[in-house]
Design a protein around this motif. Structure first.
Motif, PDB file in Angstrom:
ATOM      1  N   ALA A 101     -12.439  41.736  74.521  1.00  0.00           N
ATOM      2  CA  ALA A 101     -12.003  40.024  75.363  1.00  0.00           C
ATOM      3  C   ALA A 101     -10.820  39.765  74.570  1.00  0.00           C
ATOM      4  N   GLY A 102     -10.634  40.039  73.548  1.00  0.00           N
ATOM      5  CA  GLY A 102      -8.757  39.315  72.739  1.00  0.00           C
ATOM      6  C   GLY A 102      -7.478  39.649  73.756  1.00  0.00           C
ATOM      7  N   PRO A 103      -6.511  40.805  73.042  1.00  0.00           N
ATOM      8  CA  PRO A 103      -5.915  41.246  73.891  1.00  0.00           C
ATOM      9  C   PRO A 103      -5.812  41.836  75.378  1.00  0.00           C
ATOM     10  N   LEU A 104      -7.263  42.701  75.328  1.00  0.00           N
ATOM     11  CA  LEU A 104      -7.162  42.985  76.787  1.00  0.00           C
ATOM     12  C   LEU A 104      -7.198  42.086  77.796  1.00  0.00           C
ATOM     13  N   MET A 105      -8.655  41.374  77.885  1.00  0.00           N
ATOM     14  CA  MET A 105      -9.108  40.969  79.155  1.00  0.00           C
ATOM     15  C   MET A 105      -7.694  39.051  78.757  1.00  0.00           C
ATOM     16  N   THR A 106      -7.883  38.843  77.827  1.00  0.00           N
ATOM     17  CA  THR A 106      -7.432  37.488  77.513  1.00  0.00           C
ATOM     18  C   THR A 106      -6.168  37.789  78.030  1.00  0.00           C
ATOM     19  N   GLY A 107      -5.556  38.584  77.795  1.00  0.00           N
ATOM     20  CA  GLY A 107      -4.215  38.278  77.474  1.00  0.00           C
ATOM     21  C   GLY A 107      -3.739  39.517  79.143  1.00  0.00           C
ATOM     22  N   TYR A 108      -4.824  39.464  79.644  1.00  0.00           N
ATOM     23  CA  TYR A 108      -4.510  39.457  81.317  1.00  0.00           C
ATOM     24  C   TYR A 108      -4.792  38.067  81.980  1.00  0.00           C
ATOM     25  N   THR A 109      -5.637  37.858  81.640  1.00  0.00           N
ATOM     26  CA  THR A 109      -5.990  36.398  82.040  1.00  0.00           C
ATOM     27  C   THR A 109      -4.476  35.254  81.569  1.00  0.00           C
ATOM     28  N   GLN A 110      -3.968  35.403  80.571  1.00  0.00           N
ATOM     29  CA  GLN A 110      -2.968  34.148  80.615  1.00  0.00           C
ATOM     30  C   GLN A 110      -2.015  34.612  81.538  1.00  0.00           C
ATOM     31  N   ILE A 111      -1.774  36.191  81.734  1.00  0.00           N
ATOM     32  CA  ILE A 111      -0.455  36.222  81.986  1.00  0.00           C
ATOM     33  C   ILE A 111      -0.642  36.184  83.608  1.00  0.00           C
ATOM     34  N   LEU A 112      -2.286  36.452  83.787  1.00  0.00           N
ATOM     35  CA  LEU A 112      -1.877  35.930  85.501  1.00  0.00           C
ATOM     36  C   LEU A 112      -1.997  33.895  86.112  1.00  0.00           C
ATOM     37  N   ASN A 113      -1.901  33.605  84.956  1.00  0.00           N
ATOM     38  CA  ASN A 113      -2.147  32.061  84.730  1.00  0.00           C
ATOM     39  C   ASN A 113      -0.946  31.366  84.840  1.00  0.00           C
ATOM     40  N   ASP A 114       0.316  31.989  84.336  1.00  0.00           N
ATOM     41  CA  ASP A 114       1.513  32.085  84.005  1.00  0.00           C
ATOM     42  C   ASP A 114       2.276  32.232  84.861  1.00  0.00           C
ATOM     43  N   TYR A 115       1.599  33.316  85.635  1.00  0.00           N
ATOM     44  CA  TYR A 115       2.280  33.964  86.606  1.00  0.00           C
ATOM     45  C   TYR A 115       1.893  32.994  87.741  1.00  0.00           C
ATOM     46  N   TYR A 116       1.153  32.268  88.205  1.00  0.00           N
ATOM     47  CA  TYR A 116       0.750  31.573  89.624  1.00  0.00           C
ATOM     48  C   TYR A 116       0.988  30.308  88.837  1.00  0.00           C
ATOM     49  N   ASP A 117       1.194  30.184  87.742  1.00  0.00           N
ATOM     50  CA  ASP A 117       1.828  28.398  87.016  1.00  0.00           C
ATOM     51  C   ASP A 117       3.513  28.184  87.113  1.00  0.00           C
ATOM     52  N   ARG A 118       3.662  29.500  87.489  1.00  0.00           N
ATOM     53  CA  ARG A 118       5.221  29.575  86.979  1.00  0.00           C
ATOM     54  C   ARG A 118       6.184  27.875  87.254  1.00  0.00           C
ATOM     55  N   GLU A 119       5.653  27.609  88.662  1.00  0.00           N
ATOM     56  CA  GLU A 119       6.490  25.682  89.174  1.00  0.00           C
ATOM     57  C   GLU A 119       5.766  24.875  88.128  1.00  0.00           C
ATOM     58  N   ILE A 120       4.564  24.809  87.417  1.00  0.00           N
ATOM     59  CA  ILE A 120       4.328  24.101  86.306  1.00  0.00           C
ATOM     60  C   ILE A 120       4.663  24.548  85.282  1.00  0.00           C
ATOM     61  N   ASP A 121       4.757  25.442  85.404  1.00  0.00           N
ATOM     62  CA  ASP A 121       5.999  25.665  83.547  1.00  0.00           C
ATOM     63  C   ASP A 121       7.164  25.011  83.459  1.00  0.00           C
ATOM     64  N   ALA A 122       7.618  25.717  84.709  1.00  0.00           N
ATOM     65  CA  ALA A 122       9.072  25.223  85.552  1.00  0.00           C
ATOM     66  C   ALA A 122       9.867  23.937  85.200  1.00  0.00           C
ATOM     67  N   ILE A 123       8.477  22.629  85.442  1.00  0.00           N
ATOM     68  CA  ILE A 123       8.766  21.596  84.895  1.00  0.00           C
ATOM     69  C   ILE A 123       7.976  21.094  83.647  1.00  0.00           C
ATOM     70  N   GLU A 125       7.040  23.127  80.898  1.00  0.00           N
ATOM     71  CA  GLU A 125       7.245  24.548  79.279  1.00  0.00           C
ATOM     72  C   GLU A 125       8.501  25.017  80.219  1.00  0.00           C
ATOM     73  N   PRO A 126       9.545  25.001  80.615  1.00  0.00           N
ATOM     74  CA  PRO A 126      10.378  25.809  81.084  1.00  0.00           C
ATOM     75  C   PRO A 126      11.067  27.022  79.636  1.00  0.00           C
ATOM     76  N   TYR A 127      10.448  26.848  78.889  1.00  0.00           N
ATOM     77  CA  TYR A 127      11.160  27.649  77.605  1.00  0.00           C
ATOM     78  C   TYR A 127      10.302  29.178  77.997  1.00  0.00           C
ATOM     79  N   ARG A 128       9.161  29.307  78.518  1.00  0.00           N
ATOM     80  CA  ARG A 128       8.052  30.121  79.204  1.00  0.00           C
ATOM     81  C   ARG A 128       8.770  31.099  79.512  1.00  0.00           C
ATOM     82  N   PRO A 129       8.121  32.268  79.166  1.00  0.00           N
ATOM     83  CA  PRO A 129       8.855  33.341  79.471  1.00  0.00           C
ATOM     84  C   PRO A 129       9.633  34.320  80.852  1.00  0.00           C
ATOM     85  N   ILE A 130       8.881  33.446  81.938  1.00  0.00           N
ATOM     86  CA  ILE A 130       8.568  33.274  83.440  1.00  0.00           C
ATOM     87  C   ILE A 130       9.685  32.146  84.239  1.00  0.00           C
ATOM     88  N   PRO A 131       8.986  31.618  83.790  1.00  0.00           N
ATOM     89  CA  PRO A 131      10.548  29.699  84.135  1.00  0.00           C
ATOM     90  C   PRO A 131      11.739  30.638  83.450  1.00  0.00           C
TER      91      PRO A 131
END
Length: 348
Positions: A101-123, A125-131
């Motif tokens: 529930a934690g590291p695997l599925m939630t970790g998957y969910t969070q990275i997936l979200n960051d991947y598709y949110d990279r444009e928002i995060d660039a505005i 949270e530019p310090y996030r790993p992807i942007p």
């Protein structure tokens, strides 16, 4: 699947969590450096930038701070089954379920979200790993697939271990991974709709791990599913709290979160109403099944949440969102466990 961005782009993303700005003429203290580094590893707002260890970057993408509610949901599900006993095998099973529930599925969910949110995060949270460019996109995609496959594989192992004829836990893992995808990814991108997105997030944090923990030690039934989906309406309120951090980015990119749709003040009241009312209705249900002591304890746990809402959240939801969640959510999650114990005691 949570987002964390301020109402206006933060000119100093390494500032402390209490938003006290550091004088530019002063050097950062070792304490503030450690605090920012800790937030970086946990995947929290206001993290430090400049991490070079690829493994720390991968962990940051998985946002360990978000694993806790899912892990707790597994505990609540084990309690509601009424069949958990303190044997070595059961401890190993529930630990493996927490890993799922934690590291695997939630970790998957969070990275997936960051991947598709990279444009928002660039505005926001530019310090996030992807942007920030700390990790290449192909490596991000690989990590998403590794976590997803490992999660579904472990779910299958837990089904076999529990002797399930129908692969209940595997089915929950597949459903959860699909919800995570349509929450973050176009064309559906549920997070674009404040109501659907917030409920999907709330259900993912309550219904899915709770059902998994229950199925691990008992027979998952429609009553448990319906009750946890109803409880997820309180989780919807918690999901709305996260939206106050990302108002500016959501506005710019057309995401209709509730703060964007209704404004800060109205959305804050909607948020606290859903948190309090639906917990109260769960307490009423416990009374209806004659679990009066558990119902009374749940009500006592709602009272400090209301107090903290008045002290912090309703006064300034953008500034105090993190402070409110840190102080109030322990009472909410304890209420979940109380409810799980009541359901297990009642044999629901």
């Amino acid at each position: 699947m949570s987002e964390s961005t301020p109402i206006t782009p933060d000119p100093n993303p390494t500032e402390a969590i209490d938003s006290v700005a550091i004088n530019p003429s002063q050097e950062a203290t070792p304490t503030s450096d450690r605090s920012a580094k800790t937030r970086q590893i946990l995947g929290m707002k206001g993290a430090a930038s400049g991490e070079t260890s690829i493994w720390k970057i991968r962990l940051q993408l998985m946002k360990p701070i978000t694993w806790i509610p899912l892990i707790w949901g597994v505990v609540c599900g084990a309690a509601s089954s009424g069949n958990y006993t303190w044997t070595l095998e059961n401890v190993l099973k529930v630990t493996a379920c927490m890993l799922l529930a934690g590291p695997l599925m939630t970790g998957y969910t969070q990275i997936l979200n960051d991947y598709y949110d990279r444009e928002i995060d660039a505005i926001n949270e530019p310090y996030r790993p992807i942007p920030s460019g700390a990790i290449p996109l192909p490596q991000v995609i690989i990590q998403i697939w590794v976590l997803l496959i490992a999660g579904i594989g472990l779910a299958f192992v837990l089904d076999v271990w529990s002797g399930h004829e129908f692969l209940t836990i595997t089915a929950i893992a597949i459903i959860g991974s699909f919800i995570a995808y349509i929450y973050s990814a176009p064309p559906l991108k549920l997070k674009q709709n404040g109501w659907l997105g917030s409920y999907a997030l709330g259900a993912s944090y309550i219904t899915l791990p709770w059902s998994t923990g229950h199925a691990l030690f008992g027979e998952l039934n429609s009553t448990i599913i319906i009750l946890t989906m109803f409880y997820s309406l309180a989780g919807l309120g918690i999901a709305i709290v996260n939206d106050f951090k990302s108002v500016e980015g959501d506005r710019q990119l057309g995401l209709n979160s509730l703060p964007v749709m209704f404004g800060i003040t109205t959305a804050a009241w909607i948020c606290v109403a859903t948190i309090d009312v639906f917990q109260g209705l769960i307490a009423a249900y416990l009374v209806s099944i004659h679990e009066n002591l558990y119902a009374a304890i749940l009500v006592l746990l709602i009272i400090p949440q209301i107090t903290l809402q008045d002290m912090y959240f309703l006064r300034d939801p953008v500034k105090n969102d993190v402070k409110y969640q840190a102080s109030a959510q322990p009472f909410l999650v304890l209420g979940m466990l109380v409810t799980g114990l009541a359901l297990g005691h009642a044999g629901v």
